[in-house]
Design an enzyme around this catalytic site. Structure first.
Site, PDB file in Angstrom:
ATOM      1  N   LEU A   1       0.844  -1.303  -0.091  1.00  0.00           N
ATOM      2  CA  LEU A   1      -0.042  -0.267   0.020  1.00  0.00           C
ATOM      3  C   LEU A   1       0.566   1.283   0.075  1.00  0.00           C
ATOM      4  O   LEU A   1       1.576   1.657   0.978  1.00  0.00           O
ATOM      5  CB  LEU A   1      -1.026  -0.016   1.061  1.00  0.00           C
TER       6      LEU A   1
ATOM      7  N   ARG B   1       0.747  14.398   7.138  1.00  0.00           N
ATOM      8  CA  ARG B   1       1.153  14.907   8.488  1.00  0.00           C
ATOM      9  C   ARG B   1       2.729  15.273   8.194  1.00  0.00           C
ATOM     10  O   ARG B   1       3.543  15.318   9.179  1.00  0.00           O
ATOM     11  CB  ARG B   1       0.899  13.538   9.432  1.00  0.00           C
TER      12      ARG B   1
ATOM     13  N   ASP C   1       5.069   2.440   4.296  1.00  0.00           N
ATOM     14  CA  ASP C   1       5.812   3.211   5.127  1.00  0.00           C
ATOM     15  C   ASP C   1       6.259   2.587   6.139  1.00  0.00           C
ATOM     16  O   ASP C   1       6.613   3.193   7.153  1.00  0.00           O
ATOM     17  CB  ASP C   1       4.730   4.260   5.320  1.00  0.00           C
TER      18      ASP C   1
ATOM     19  N   ARG D   1      35.099  15.135  -7.859  1.00  0.00           N
ATOM     20  CA  ARG D   1      33.557  15.423  -8.295  1.00  0.00           C
ATOM     21  C   ARG D   1      33.458  14.269  -9.201  1.00  0.00           C
ATOM     22  O   ARG D   1      34.309  13.285  -9.608  1.00  0.00           O
ATOM     23  CB  ARG D   1      33.863  16.556  -8.956  1.00  0.00           C
TER      24      ARG D   1
ATOM     25  N   ASN E   1      53.603  13.985 -12.366  1.00  0.00           N
ATOM     26  CA  ASN E   1      53.563  14.713 -11.222  1.00  0.00           C
ATOM     27  C   ASN E   1      52.975  16.061 -11.716  1.00  0.00           C
ATOM     28  O   ASN E   1      53.544  16.759 -12.303  1.00  0.00           O
ATOM     29  CB  ASN E   1      54.978  14.960 -10.773  1.00  0.00           C
TER      30      ASN E   1
ATOM     31  N   ASN F   1      39.888  24.637 -18.470  1.00  0.00           N
ATOM     32  CA  ASN F   1      39.129  23.545 -19.492  1.00  0.00           C
ATOM     33  C   ASN F   1      37.729  24.386 -20.114  1.00  0.00           C
ATOM     34  O   ASN F   1      37.107  23.817 -20.967  1.00  0.00           O
ATOM     35  CB  ASN F   1      38.777  22.288 -19.051  1.00  0.00           C
ATOM     36  N   TYR F   2      37.382  25.663 -19.691  1.00  0.00           N
ATOM     37  CA  TYR F   2      36.124  26.037 -20.143  1.00  0.00           C
ATOM     38  C   TYR F   2      36.441  27.487 -20.487  1.00  0.00           C
ATOM     39  O   TYR F   2      36.952  28.325 -20.023  1.00  0.00           O
ATOM     40  CB  TYR F   2      35.294  26.124 -18.871  1.00  0.00           C
TER      41      TYR F   2
END
Length: 457
Positions: A9, A16, A103, A333, A377, A386-387
């Site tokens: 269910l 709430r 739940d 990242r 190294n 890079n942008y």
């Protein structure tokens, strides 16, 4: 063997919770509540699983996918009404149907199996999963006959003083003979204050027909916890966190301070790995053996090898190899691949980059959209530029290259094998292998110039 089915269910909005997110999609230890339930139910080898969806139907269905069939409850008119929505998929089938709420994220497959076995052994038409509650206030009480069969379920508000002393409570999880269930559902009335159709009324209908109604009491009250508000959500989180941490420790992982360590339910960790306080491991992370994580480290959806150390750092959606040292205060990242024996030092940010074996960026560098070879190294302050404001470009540094401190590599650019970049250079052209690139202004010393500036003041 008796055919078995399950109805989950998951149609309620959960007012709430006071949230834009539908109740069963709220996470517990990193996984939506309903997914916890489906994962456990799916291990029981059932013939059919039907999830009743309503609010957030598309989101729930996209989360669960093909692990379940679905019935839509367009109006939320009570639990019995919700179960009725599965009639087109289950009515007329012979066997046992488990009904469980989406739940209740803490309930285990072992408990559901025990309930099913108890129900089938007794030949009952209905069986109720119950639990012993130290404080049963607010719960329906299980009133048993002398032979152990269930006489009735009494809601707290309707119970006598004597009945309120009973500490065995109804958890809201049931087993039914499937044919008897759908026959009885047609007799359920909505003549009550809320005008809804309640599933516990089926128990009374079957009992009045002379059918056997039994109850199976689980030993762990906390696994029956239903989440209806943020307070209960925090309780479920605490119980699940303890369960997950305990599982890892039993399997050979050292968690220095379990109360201050957060591990998602889907994380896998090898033996003899040590986790220090303040560490969060979320998503479907896989950690190898003999590694050290933390303190104060955040790992999300990463694969991490053996004998790797990550301290006071963040790593997301990346692959990290064996014998790697990361941190302190590094940021890995998404879509990065850190191969074996790499060192990523303090205040180094890596984004969508490949670091070959044995390479190192020891401090204060940004390496993004880059392909770094082996044994490279990168000196302090190395930056891949890079942008250009519209597109991102690739920086390639081949095996054995040495990048001097405070160097800018303006992509797209390639530094050849075993090439050197002099400290302080800004590189915007490819460097052939074995070459030394110097790209900085020649130093000019103007003698006595500083004293002339001072004299003007």
């Amino acid at each position: 063997m008796t055919n078995r089915y399950a109805i989950v269910l998951a149609a309620g909005q959960g007012t709430r919770m006071k949230s834009k997110l539908y109740k069963v999609l709220h996470p517990v230890c990193g996984k939506p509540m309903v997914e916890h339930v489906i994962d456990q139910v799916s291990t029981l080898g059932l013939h059919k699983i039907v999830t009743v969806i309503g609010f957030g139907a598309d989101l729930v269905q996209s989360l669960i996918g093909e692990r379940s069939q679905y019935s839509l409850q367009e109006e939320q008119l009570g639990t019995a009404h919700a179960v009725m929505q599965a009639s087109s998929l289950l009515e007329g089938e012979k066997g046992t149907t488990l009904i469980i709420c989406g739940d209740t994220p803490l309930i285990r497959a072992e408990t559901m199996e025990a309930l099913l076995m108890h129900h089938e052994k007794l030949g009952a038409k209905a069986s109720i999963l119950t639990a012993y509650a130290k404080d049963p206030t607010g719960y329906g009480r299980i009133i048993r006959e002398s032979n152990g069969d269930v006489l009735r379920i009494v809601e707290h508000k309707d119970a006598t003083d004597e009945e309120r002393m009973v500490q065995e409570i109804n958890t809201g999880t049931y087993c039914f003979d499937n044919e008897s269930l759908f026959q009885a559902l047609k007799q359920v009335s909505n003549e009550n204050v809320q005008g809804e159709y309640y599933l516990p009324d089926v128990i009374e209908i079957l009992k009045n027909a002379g059918d056997t109604v039994s109850a199976y009491q689980t030993e762990q009250f906390e696994e029956t916890l239903g989440v209806n508000d943020r307070v209960a959500l925090s309780q479920a989180e605490a119980f699940m966190k303890d369960r997950v941490n305990r599982k890892h420790m039993v399997n050979g992982v050292t968690i220095i301070d379990p109360s201050n360590t957060y591990i998602s339910a889907d994380t896998m960790i090898g033996a003899d790995t040590v986790i220090y306080p303040g560490t969060m491991i979320t998503g479907k992370s896989i950690i190898g053996s003999d590694s050290i994580l933390g303190p104060n480290t955040e790992i999300r959806d990463c694969q991490i090898g053996n004998n790797t150390i990550i301290r006071q750092s963040v790593a997301h959606n990346s692959s990290i190899g064996d014998h790697v040292a990361i941190g302190p205060f590094a940021h890995i990242r998404p879509e990065s691949e850190i191969m074996d024996n790499v060192k990523i030092g303090n205040f180094v940010e890596v984004k969508k980059a490949v670091f070959g074996k044995g390479s190192k960026a020891s401090h204060l560098s940004y390496i993004g959209d880059a392909l770094i070879g082996s044994d490279v190294n990168l000196g302090c302050g190395s930056i891949t530029v890079n942008y250009d404001g519209k597109k991102k470009y690739l920086t390639t540094i081949e095996d054995g290259a040495f990048i001097g401190c405070n160097s800018n590599l303006i992509a797209p650019v390639t530094v050849g094998k075993n090439a050197y970049v002099a400290a302080g250079s800004t590189i915007n052209k490819d460097i052939p292998g074995g070459s030394l690139a110097i790209a900085r202004a020649r130093q000019v010393n103007k003698e006595n110039y500083a004293s002339r500036l001072t004299s003007k003041e």
